[in-house]
Motif scaffolding. Structure first.
Motif, PDB file in Angstrom:
ATOM      1  N   VAL A  61       0.833  -1.242   0.004  1.00 12.08           N
ATOM      2  CA  VAL A  61       0.178  -0.080  -0.050  1.00 12.08           C
ATOM      3  C   VAL A  61       0.876   1.264  -0.053  1.00 12.08           C
ATOM      4  N   ALA A  62       2.037   1.068   0.647  1.00 10.01           N
ATOM      5  CA  ALA A  62       3.008   2.415   0.433  1.00 10.01           C
ATOM      6  C   ALA A  62       3.141   2.597  -0.950  1.00 10.01           C
ATOM      7  N   VAL A  71       2.933   9.659  -8.789  1.00 10.62           N
ATOM      8  CA  VAL A  71       2.948   9.559 -10.201  1.00 10.62           C
ATOM      9  C   VAL A  71       1.878   9.844 -11.070  1.00 10.62           C
ATOM     10  N   VAL A  72       0.593   9.370 -10.582  1.00 10.87           N
ATOM     11  CA  VAL A  72      -0.303   9.469 -11.531  1.00 10.87           C
ATOM     12  C   VAL A  72      -0.889  11.000 -11.478  1.00 10.87           C
ATOM     13  N   LEU A  73      -1.256  11.395 -10.140  1.00 12.62           N
ATOM     14  CA  LEU A  73      -1.926  12.704  -9.905  1.00 12.62           C
ATOM     15  C   LEU A  73      -0.898  13.987  -9.962  1.00 12.62           C
ATOM     16  N   ARG A  74       0.333  13.652  -9.497  1.00  6.15           N
ATOM     17  CA  ARG A  74       1.288  14.983  -9.689  1.00  6.15           C
ATOM     18  C   ARG A  74       2.272  14.664 -10.687  1.00  6.15           C
ATOM     19  N   GLY A  75       2.277  13.629 -11.303  1.00  7.37           N
ATOM     20  CA  GLY A  75       3.234  13.444 -12.537  1.00  7.37           C
ATOM     21  C   GLY A  75       4.637  13.295 -12.216  1.00  7.37           C
ATOM     22  N   GLU A  76       5.036  13.052 -10.788  1.00  8.46           N
ATOM     23  CA  GLU A  76       6.314  12.789 -10.521  1.00  8.46           C
ATOM     24  C   GLU A  76       6.969  11.506 -11.177  1.00  8.46           C
ATOM     25  N   ASN A  77       8.291  11.843 -11.458  1.00  5.96           N
ATOM     26  CA  ASN A  77       8.823  10.304 -11.871  1.00  5.96           C
ATOM     27  C   ASN A  77       9.702   9.934 -10.673  1.00  5.96           C
ATOM     28  N   VAL A  78       9.087   9.329  -9.823  1.00  8.71           N
ATOM     29  CA  VAL A  78       9.566   8.604  -8.707  1.00  8.71           C
ATOM     30  C   VAL A  78       9.877   6.961  -8.666  1.00  8.71           C
ATOM     31  N   PRO A  79      11.030   6.590  -8.399  1.00 10.84           N
ATOM     32  CA  PRO A  79      11.045   4.939  -8.549  1.00 10.84           C
ATOM     33  C   PRO A  79      10.335   4.406  -7.475  1.00 10.84           C
ATOM     34  N   PRO A  80      10.097   3.092  -7.475  1.00 13.01           N
ATOM     35  CA  PRO A  80       9.426   2.323  -6.372  1.00 13.01           C
ATOM     36  C   PRO A  80      10.539   2.203  -5.181  1.00 13.01           C
ATOM     37  N   HIS A  81       9.852   2.136  -4.109  1.00 11.68           N
ATOM     38  CA  HIS A  81      10.789   2.190  -2.948  1.00 11.68           C
ATOM     39  C   HIS A  81      11.742   0.786  -2.752  1.00 11.68           C
ATOM     40  N   ALA A 101       9.990  -1.485  10.546  1.00  8.12           N
ATOM     41  CA  ALA A 101      10.205  -0.230  11.060  1.00  8.12           C
ATOM     42  C   ALA A 101      10.392   0.727   9.685  1.00  8.12           C
ATOM     43  N   GLU A 102      11.288   0.361   8.629  1.00  9.32           N
ATOM     44  CA  GLU A 102      11.160   0.946   7.380  1.00  9.32           C
ATOM     45  C   GLU A 102      10.005   1.015   6.419  1.00  9.32           C
ATOM     46  N   ALA A 103       9.508   0.042   6.529  1.00 14.90           N
ATOM     47  CA  ALA A 103       8.054  -0.198   5.823  1.00 14.90           C
ATOM     48  C   ALA A 103       7.150   1.062   6.518  1.00 14.90           C
ATOM     49  N   PHE A 104       7.011   0.684   7.828  1.00 20.78           N
ATOM     50  CA  PHE A 104       5.657   1.572   8.280  1.00 20.78           C
ATOM     51  C   PHE A 104       6.317   3.251   8.330  1.00 20.78           C
ATOM     52  N   GLU A 105       7.535   3.517   8.341  1.00 16.77           N
ATOM     53  CA  GLU A 105       7.922   4.949   8.026  1.00 16.77           C
ATOM     54  C   GLU A 105       7.714   5.481   6.717  1.00 16.77           C
ATOM     55  N   ILE A 106       8.048   4.500   5.708  1.00 15.20           N
ATOM     56  CA  ILE A 106       7.668   4.868   4.383  1.00 15.20           C
ATOM     57  C   ILE A 106       6.153   4.881   4.059  1.00 15.20           C
ATOM     58  N   TRP A 107       5.433   3.983   4.399  1.00 15.92           N
ATOM     59  CA  TRP A 107       4.147   4.371   4.341  1.00 15.92           C
ATOM     60  C   TRP A 107       3.435   5.294   4.976  1.00 15.92           C
ATOM     61  N   ALA A 108       3.920   5.834   6.078  1.00 14.31           N
ATOM     62  CA  ALA A 108       3.448   6.884   6.843  1.00 14.31           C
ATOM     63  C   ALA A 108       3.896   8.158   5.833  1.00 14.31           C
ATOM     64  N   CYS A 111       1.517   8.373   2.896  1.00 12.22           N
ATOM     65  CA  CYS A 111       0.190   8.634   3.221  1.00 12.22           C
ATOM     66  C   CYS A 111       0.139  10.151   3.418  1.00 12.22           C
ATOM     67  N   ALA A 112       1.163  10.917   4.284  1.00 14.20           N
ATOM     68  CA  ALA A 112       1.093  12.213   4.205  1.00 14.20           C
ATOM     69  C   ALA A 112       1.200  12.991   3.253  1.00 14.20           C
ATOM     70  N   ARG A 113       1.979  12.489   2.143  1.00 15.36           N
ATOM     71  CA  ARG A 113       2.119  13.126   0.892  1.00 15.36           C
ATOM     72  C   ARG A 113       0.858  13.032   0.063  1.00 15.36           C
ATOM     73  N   SER A 114       0.162  11.833   0.158  1.00 14.45           N
ATOM     74  CA  SER A 114      -1.044  11.557  -0.428  1.00 14.45           C
ATOM     75  C   SER A 114      -2.110  12.631  -0.043  1.00 14.45           C
TER      76      SER A 114
END
Length: 168
Positions: A61-62, A71-81, A101-108, A111-114
């Motif tokens: 889900v992250a 990627v879709v809404l903002r048009g950013e070219n960001v690679p997968p985590h 811990a890394e996964a939960f941090e990236i997910w959070a 979500c904040a960016r979203s």
């Protein structure tokens, strides 16, 4: 993300608040399904022959948050985590040595960016074009609610098999 609380969506909100409230509720539901488990329990593929794990779902889900909102809404070219060692394979589900811990941090963070992306759109009806398709903000949020709800059903089964915990 607080792994121990869930905010009920308003029963009388406008469309935007209702959709974002339900999306946040689904995010918090997944967090609750993961609360109180060890790293090994989060990595456990508890429903054979499926390779799903709670940690794999969090990482997935992250990635879904990243792809739809950035990627879709903002048009950013960001690679997968998480790098895909095999084309077409979802690396986020390869959790044998993954750090929860890394996964939960990236997910959070995703979500904040979203949430910030949603806040930056004037209307749910605002559209973007991506790969020849047109998507509205309303569609993306609704799709994300569906994505989380489906995976929360998987999380229910996984959690029950891990420690017997059941519930919403």
């Amino acid at each position: 993300m607080d792994l121990h609380k869930r905010t009920e969506p308003s029963r009388v909100a406008d469309d935007r608040s209702s959709l974002t409230g339900f999306l946040q509720y689904q995010r918090e539901t997944l967090a609750l399904k993961c609360a109180g488990l060890t790293a090994d329990q989060l990595r456990r593929r508890a429903v054979p022959p499926s390779a799903l794990s709670l940690l794999g779902l969090v990482r997935h889900v992250a990635e879904v948050e990243r792809s739809w909102f950035r990627v879709v809404l903002r048009g950013e070219n960001v690679p997968p985590h998480w790098h895909r060692p095999v084309p077409g394979r979802f690396a986020e589900f390869d959790v044998d040595s993954a750090d929860p811990a890394e996964a939960f941090e990236i997910w959070a963070e995703e979500c904040a960016r979203s949430r910030a992306t949603v806040d930056g759109f004037e209307s749910l009806d605002t559209t973007v074009q991506w790969r020849g398709e047109v998507y509205s903000l309303r569609y993306v949020i609704t799709h994300m609610i569906e994505e989380y709800a489906r995976h929360n059903g998987h999380a229910d089964l996984l959690r029950e098999r891990i420690d017997g915990a059941t519930g919403e």
